[in-house]
Design an enzyme around this catalytic site. Structure first.
Site, short mmCIF file in Angstrom:
data_model
loop_
_atom_site.label_atom_id
_atom_site.label_comp_id
_atom_site.label_asym_id
_atom_site.label_seq_id
_atom_site.Cartn_x
_atom_site.Cartn_y
_atom_site.Cartn_z
CB SER A 102 -0.97 -0.03 1.18
OG SER A 102 -1.95 0.97 1.06
CG ASP A 240 -1.63 4.10 -2.02
OD1 ASP A 240 -2.41 4.04 -3.00
OD2 ASP A 240 -1.85 3.48 -0.96
CG ASP A 242 -2.85 -0.43 -2.58
OD1 ASP A 242 -2.62 0.75 -2.28
OD2 ASP A 242 -3.44 -1.22 -1.83
CG ASP A 244 -5.54 1.79 -0.73
OD1 ASP A 244 -4.56 2.52 -0.97
OD2 ASP A 244 -5.57 1.01 0.26
#
Length: 469
Positions: A102, A240, A242, A244
């Site tokens: 993440s 970021d 990933d 999310d």
């Protein structure tokens, strides 16, 4: 105990997280995948990852573990976490594993496990899975069985387009800059916004090449700021690894606090809704969200920090909108029941194309100042700290939903141990920088005087960060 570090691995509802080669490795990945498959009862499990160097080997070990205990798997390769969760929920999978660190720096990685329906596990469920993990063994074979990688991202983009209002974007063709951070968002966000009708410019667009700090905080977004101004863009977006998370830069190129991403969407959603005006955020989010709820005739409900906690609270109260302001995470339950930075970008783009400038909307919000720093070590926030905060601030409202939080109208402070890295966060927010700084220093002293830490605490603390919200 969930949220603690075991042999270099932090175990929490966010999964298993650690530094590659210093705790997190293929053996951990295989054992954890075997435990997860046993916990959910086998079936087809979706597996995807972000763009970190350690991703392919960890992902292969996960699939080797799933196969070893008789579970089926579907490998979707590199994809944003929210897209994988959407596919896991709509595709009828028994659960999913996302290999992603993440917002942590590239040397970190993680194993995010989600259950049927795309829900993150509770602490109790994590503890049950971890108990199984401790009994699992690794035979040293970390190679995934032969299989094909399934590309579903066209379906995800088409779904997103069906839920977003593209008309103003098609009419205006606004310019947009995306800072993809070298992460998985590269594969989806530019495609979605172009299909909506925007003229899109992408920076940090080479997968796996990380040219800035992974967490999209304002101080990391200097290049995004420059390119927004250079291209005359209406808005800038930063992810970021990933995707999310999402952070905004306004049309003048000024990067905004992550809180402003959720604030922007929440303001418009609550303003336009005729009923069910419920907003859910976590205890580490800005007091701004209480203001937004109040001025739109809505209600604010607080949850523990962590996406899974926010989602479950949203389901409990049937929320219209929710998220984690502190991370730039937006959850629109009617579209995707998870933090989705890709769809949040499309949502904001639609509002911007319809005439809502980022700077004008944000300037209408009250200003808050935040002082936030992480202390090395995982503090045990027990009754000693709670009582110290209570006796120090007898006029404040004390909450122990997550850590210990003290609040007044327009001011609050929080001491909370992280569940994703071995640190303790101390946060203070107020309507003046001086007031926020003073509150922060008192909470830092309470932490120093009363907290016990898991593991050895380093003598030197990091520099704190002061931000304007």
């Amino acid at each position: 105990m969930v949220g603690m570090s075991y042999d270099g691995i932090i175990v929490s509802p966010s999964g298993y997280r650690g530094i590659w080669g210093r705790g997190l490795n293929e053996s951990v990945a295989k054992r954890a995948a075997k435990a997860f498959a046993r916990y959910v009862g086998g079936g087809d499990i979706i597996v995807g990852r972000d763009t970190r160097e350690s991703g392919p080997s960890l992902s292969a070990a996960v699939m080797a573990g799933l196969a070893e205990v008789g579970a089926d798997f579907t490998d979707v390769g590199v994809a944003p976490t929210p897209a994988i969760i959407w596919k896991g929920r709509t595709g009828g999978f028994r659960g999913g594993v996302v290999v992603s660190g993440s917002h942590n720096e590239p040397e970190w990685n993680g194993l995010k496990f989600f259950l049927k329906g795309g829900l993150w596990p509770t602490e109790k469920e994590v503890e049950e899975q971890y108990a199984i993990y401790l009994r699992e063994h690794d035979d040293g074979n970390h190679d995934a069985p032969a299989h094909e990688v399934v590309d579903f991202l066209d379906d995800y983009v088409e779904y997103a387009l069906s839920k977003l209002n593209s008309e103003p974007v098609e009419a205006k063709h606004p310019r947009v800059v995306i800072d993809a951070a070298g992460g998985a968002g590269i594969r989806v966000t530019p495609r979605l916004l172009r299909n909506m009708g925007a003229e899109v410019f992408v920076i940090n667009s080479e997968e796996g090449l990380f040219n800035r700090r992974m967490e999209p905080v304002p101080e990391a977004l200097g290049r995004l700021s420059d390119v927004v101004r250079e291209k005359g863009a209406s808005v800038g977006f930063a992810h970021d690894c990933d995707a999310d998370r999402l952070t905004l830069a306004d049309e003048k190129g000024r990067p905004q606090s992550p809180n402003m991403t959720l604030a922007f969407v929440a303001e418009k959603k609550l303003e336009m809704a005729s009923s069910n005006k419920v907003l859910v955020t976590n205890v580490a989010s800005s007091a701004l969200f209480q203001d937004i709820a109040d001025r739109n005739g809505g209600k604010l409900v607080l949850s523990k920090v962590g996406e899974g906690h926010v989602v479950r609270k949203m389901l409990d109260v049937n929320a219209l909108i929710g998220g984690e302001g502190s991370s730039g995470g937006v959850i629109q339950p009617e579209i995707n029941l998870t933090r989705d930075g890709v769809i949040a970008a499309g949502t904001i783009l639609s509002y911007v194309a319809d005439g809502v400038s980022v700077s004008s909307l944000i300037s209408s919000f009250p200003t808050y100042y935040t002082v936030r720093d992480k202390v090395p070590g995982t503090a045990v926030v027990d009754e000693r700290i709670v009582e110290a905060v209570r006796s120090t601030f007898p006029d404040g409202y004390i909450s122990t939903i997550d850590g210990v939080r003290v609040s007044w109208s327009g001011k609050w402070g929080l001491i909370r141990a992280s569940r994703t890295e071995p640190v303790t966060w101390i946060t203070a927010e107020a309507k003046s920088q001086e007031e926020a700084r003073k509150l922060y220093e008192i909470l830092a002293k309470i932490t120093s005087d009363y907290a016990t830490f898991q593991g050895k605490r380093r003598a030197k603390e990091g520099e704190d960060r002061e931000t304007r919200v």
